[in-house]
Design a protein around this motif. Structure first.
Motif: not given
Lengths: 553, 553
Positions: B454, A403, A410-412, A400, B447-449
């Motif tokens: 993608y 980012i 947004a992703r890590g 994370l 933590d992320t969508a």
């Protein structure tokens, strides 16, 4: 039109592979005793079981080599056996290439050719071999089930019983995967073993997957590839290791990781119980590893840093130590290590925060390769572990932390660290205008240049000059400036602009040792938890038994 | 400072896991007979072998479910067993969630929750469970060897002998991987089996990896998830399948591929022996597959299109057909299918040219998800197969065909095709301003969508309007225009600019059916090689035995 009547291939046989296998095996009647091939008959047997044009997977792990079988294969009659298509993780023994010199084989798909990289390039130039593709390990394994399904698998194990059950022990590596691809597709599986015995310590591969076993004339070749003598770790490497611990591992709270082969990462391992311990990082970083059992990790294990290590393969001399540390290593009910190259590469790809690698050349965009003029080395596992896996969906703090944006999607990112001194030994600059790989690729008529790790995947670059936080750059121009800023007096480093470098430093895109509160003069060998192989043995309480070439006492 | 004296943890035990396992097993004395747990004692046994807070991996494959063990686990006393951390590929049975309702378990890491997605979302809102992460399958498997190492593995097999050797047959799936993670780390492995017998057809997992076996009260649950009745294939789906064959498979010479579940891809499979055959494409495309044994592939197999299929799992009713076609499928010496979800996902990631998927929502940038309001479905294998694997280094014609530049380091790309009708049934637009996943992710405090695929990975978008060749676009603006051009009358499609669309068409960035020389009126059900399950049975010569719910005759 009734498509059923029109198109069904009514006369086709659907068991051609199975029938061919039976026919080949029938040709052996009288030579074998059940599944056991007499050692002295191996060349005859291979000439009976293998046919021209066959796709043959020959086990060449990082360390373990099916050396008896590869030697036997190089002795078959090229009038009988020719045009073989070899699939080999590692092209590492002279007879691997003799197969092509003698016209027994003509095509090869591989992943790594370190020790033979010069000869591979030469033979390619002489049109003595055709390269299908250069792969990362698990990419090659994947193809064994799609478009490179083997007719024959030649593998190595420690022991077998007469039913063909195999004990592969610490060096299980890729053997189960190669065997599975052949065994369940009517291919023929032949395993060389060091010993046939009815008392196996455990079963690693069931006998029903194996057609033949043969006791080798001597144990399979096994190289201690991952042993680094701490005596050869330099103070520059210690400085870079200190920077990496502070500026990468601590900064991003890296919990799980892979280290490659090399003195840079050995230095990190040996600084955990000293430098990193003083920083209060024990239990905070470096808990879970996908890694071969590096002897240089012993001090970190003994001082309680390491929760778990899953191994690609074994390491000569580490057997007793591993058996005594089952809380850390994956071991079987018999006590010995269970390695698995396929699963450990999978874990190293998808389940760890960080990969650290090194390279021989890097260009101004951060692309790197170990393929240099005249050497077609391949890459092994680096492309697999050294990229951001686009399929990853779970998060960890370090992931994370990569980012940089407020975008809702947004992703890590995986941390991919390149750790290089700006010059190689021999005074060759690492940072170059253009990778030799571009020219080598053209000469070898490869479809794409043999890049090991692409610049787009590299998040951190560590040199003796400092760290470039490439994941923070927002343009190619900024990325180039960051790379140049830590590239020393190499051609790329000389493009550095001092003012720009100061700005990047203020922006946190590059960090010098002093920015990380590290004094260059503190980078001393006395910081290493062990300064020699002998001290590693001491740390292990005598359980680590280094090979003779690493003993100086 | 001598670091050895200062830091070595002299008093530590290194066998805590092994000792804990022995202690738990000792608690069973008198209840088990060797490795065999009496069926009626299973709840008692679980209460003895499992401890509060344990990490438990429970087998829930796509199809095969360790249903006897999951039911037993849901019946343990929550006073004794609590705070379990469950790891499950698939959350698919009611009692999987009962574990959390009853406070036996509190945390879950999973990959797919299709049938329970509504209840997962609800329970999350009610704070009845904690989600560690949503994964793609092999990402979850990777973590079993790094930071999610299980204490207990509960798995399902067809048969076992009294030594614990397991026969998993056609439905081998993920069982060996789950067992390996526990068995070699002093975890406890318990396998439910349909039958205990001393005559196993073959050994899929060696007995020395298995601690206990228990004969289930009824066979494990097995769902025919990949069977699509051709009667339900619409003419729109046929049109889209025709476009995909011409505009993607033929255009790029796609040799190896994966198809997901769904009617769109079933239509493609049923058009190979008719529409594609007429185009002369047999032997040119679609030769190698990573795929479950879809019944809708039977006509293509019978008409000689398919060279090989490696399977993630089995499919109910396909057993005899597969046994009779060993030239195509991976089968054991006993004749039955060998599947392997780990290796097939690996192959589907690294070794195939193309993945085709579908989705419930796609945004204007091409991001997609099956997570919609109130449903936390997970993704299974889609993120793994539906991305461009950055570690791939070998090339194929289709992969090379994605190169758009003259850069010396240019490389190919995996083809990731999204095939969607612009509206779902129920008149919900597929193309939306913002994925529901964004809101769901926030509500679930992820933590992320939870994005499935993608937009940056999607190379082709196929709708009933046409094909958008997204890999050819050179800016986000152009990509958005291309997506809008084939998005019909959805909110995104209404942003379409007719002039721009014409330009994109001339530039070859979008193609309408007529550009591919396909007449919409030709998209008829009569093109399907089989129009019903009964015709699939005919094609198979009676070898395919569909489950009752697919029989109408």
């Amino acid at each position: 039109m009734n498509p059923i009547q029109v198109q069904k291939e009514k006369t086709r046989s659907w068991t051609t592979r199975r029938d061919a296998k039976r026919e080949r095996k029938d040709g052996l009647s009288g030579i074998t005793d059940g599944k056991v091939i007499p050692t002295e008959n191996i060349v005859d047997v291979l000439e009976t079981l293998i046919k021209p044009g066959d796709r043959v997977v020959l086990e060449g792990d990082n360390q373990k080599q099916a050396s008896f079988l590869s030697q036997a294969l190089s002795r078959v009659n090229p009038e009988k056996i020719k045009r073989l298509h070899m699939i080999m993780s590692s092209v590492s023994r002279p007879e691997h290439l003799d197969l092509f010199e003698k016209n027994i084989a003509e095509r090869v798909d591989f992943a790594f050719s370190g020790p033979q990289s010069l000869r591979v390039a030469q033979m390619l130039e002489d049109e003595k071999l055709i390269i299908g593709g250069i792969h990362t390990y698990i990419e090659l394994y994947g193809r064994l089930f799609i478009d490179l399904i083997p007719k024959v698998a030649l593998v190595a194990a420690d022991k077998a019983d007469s039913q063909g059950n195999l004990y592969t022990g610490a060096n299980t590596e890729e053997t189960p995967t190669l065997v599975e691809a052949a065994a369940f597709r009517d291919g023929i599986v032949i395993a060389q073993v060091n010993e046939i015995t009815e008392e196996l310590p455990r079963v690693d591969i069931p006998g029903s997957w194996v057609d033949y076993i043969v006791e080798a004339d001597k144990p399979y070749q096994l190289e201690p590839l991952f042993t680094r003598d701490p005596r050869h770790i330099s103070e520059i490497q210690i400085l870079m290791a200190m920077m990496t611990i502070r500026g990468v591992y601590e900064k991003h709270k890296v919990q799980s990781l892979n280290h490659g082969i090399g003195f840079n990462t050995a230095a990190i391992e040996l600084l955990l119980p000293t430098f990193a311990e003083k920083l209060g990082l024990k239990g905070e970083i470096c808990k879970h590893w996908a890694l071969n059992p590096h002897p240089s990790l012993i001090p970190a294990i003994e001082s309680g840093w390491i929760e778990s290590i899953h191994c690609f393969g074994g390491e000569v001399g580490m057997e007793k130590y591993i058996e005594a540390r089952p809380d850390v290593f994956f071991t079987g009910p018999d006590g010995s290590l269970r390695s698995n190259r396929t699963l450990s590469q999978l874990a190293g790809q998808y389940a760890v925060d960080l990969f650290v690698g090194s390279t021989l050349q890097m260009d101004r965009d951060g692309n790197s390769s170990t393929v240099t003029s005249g050497r077609l080395a391949g890459f092994g596992g680096a492309p697999n572990m050294g990229h951001d896996p686009g399929g990853r969906r779970h998060s960890t703090p370090a992931w994370l932390n990569m980012i940089n944006s407020d975008e809702p999607l947004a992703r890590g990112k995986k941390l991919v660290v390149q750790m290089v001194e700006t010059f190689q030994s021999g005074n060759q600059p690492v940072f170059v205008e253009s990778l030799d790989a571009v020219e080598v690729g053209k000469e070898a008529k490869l479809d794409t240049a043999p890049v090991m790790i692409y610049g787009s995947d590299v998040t951190h670059l560590v040199t003796e000059e400092g760290i470039a936080y490439l994941y923070k750059t927002d343009s190619m121009e900024e990325k180039r400036a960051a790379i140049a800023s830590v590239a020393g007096v190499t051609p790329i480093g000389l493009e550095r602009n001092a003012k720009r470098a100061e700005q990047l430093r203020r922006d946190g895109i590059i960090a010098l040792p002093e920015d990380l509160k590290i004094r260059r003069t503190d980078a001393k060998r006395s910081l290493l938890a062990a300064k020699s192989v002998e001290e590693l043995v001491d740390w292990s309480g005598g359980l680590y038994e280094p090979p003779a070439k690493f003993r100086s006492w």
